[in-house]
Scaffold this motif. Structure first.
Motif, mmCIF file in Angstrom:
data_model
loop_
_atom_site.group_PDB
_atom_site.id
_atom_site.type_symbol
_atom_site.label_atom_id
_atom_site.label_comp_id
_atom_site.label_asym_id
_atom_site.label_seq_id
_atom_site.Cartn_x
_atom_site.Cartn_y
_atom_site.Cartn_z
ATOM 1 N N GLU A 1 -5.091 7.267 2.270
ATOM 2 C CA GLU A 1 -4.674 5.986 2.836
ATOM 3 C C GLU A 1 -5.668 4.939 2.335
ATOM 4 O O GLU A 1 -6.874 5.138 2.415
ATOM 5 C CB GLU A 1 -4.716 6.066 4.358
ATOM 6 N N ARG B 1 0.415 4.066 -2.832
ATOM 7 C CA ARG B 1 0.127 5.472 -2.519
ATOM 8 C C ARG B 1 1.113 6.393 -3.222
ATOM 9 O O ARG B 1 0.736 7.438 -3.763
ATOM 10 C CB ARG B 1 0.216 5.716 -1.010
ATOM 11 N N SER C 1 0.814 -1.221 0.000
ATOM 12 C CA SER C 1 0.000 0.000 0.000
ATOM 13 C C SER C 1 0.850 1.275 0.000
ATOM 14 O O SER C 1 0.452 2.267 -0.608
ATOM 15 C CB SER C 1 -0.968 0.005 1.185
ATOM 16 N N VAL D 1 -2.650 12.312 -0.747
ATOM 17 C CA VAL D 1 -2.917 10.985 -1.293
ATOM 18 C C VAL D 1 -3.586 10.178 -0.188
ATOM 19 O O VAL D 1 -3.061 10.074 0.917
ATOM 20 C CB VAL D 1 -1.616 10.303 -1.756
#
Length: 123
Positions: free
Chosen positions: A89, A75, A71, A87
């Motif tokens: 989460e 991102r 992740s 950006v």
């Protein structure tokens, strides 16, 4: 109801994630055919709920662990592609609706229902 800006951002994130998920090198993520079925972003762009459907998933637990580890990279790439100030989460959730639909389709096709004929209507 989301504003037009949030809707456009959701669609941009969905398209970018669908491309990026194919290039993740983690074998836990590359378990099958991944489809991003939906994206919901909060109004302040802090959180983004991503709905994924995976055809051919072996281990749901390992898949989610792989997504969590990727992740940060996702991102970073989304921020570079979309030039967002904040950006979001990502929160990933599996969407089982496609599998459920395929199961229902199989059950319906397995039923033995006689076809209607035009001869019965004309008599």
């Amino acid at each position: 109801m989301a504003s037009n800006r949030i809707q456009r951002t959701n669609e941009d994130i969905r398209l970018a994630l669908s491309e990026l998920l194919r290039s993740v090198k983690d074998p836990r993520v590359n378990q099958g055919l991944i489809s991003v079925t939906g994206v919901e972003t909060t109004g302040d762009l802090r959180w983004c709920k991503v709905y994924l459907s995976v055809y051919g998933l072996q281990s749901e637990k390992e898949f989610m662990r792989g997504l969590k580890s990727a992740s940060g990279w996702l991102r970073h790439e989304i921020g570079a592609r979309l030039s967002l100030r904040n950006v979001p989460e990502f929160v990933f959730q599996l969407d089982h609706s496609i599998e459920h639909g395929a199961h229902i389709n199989k059950v319906i096709s397995d039923l033995n229902i006689p076809e209607d004929t035009d001869e019965a209507d004309t008599e």
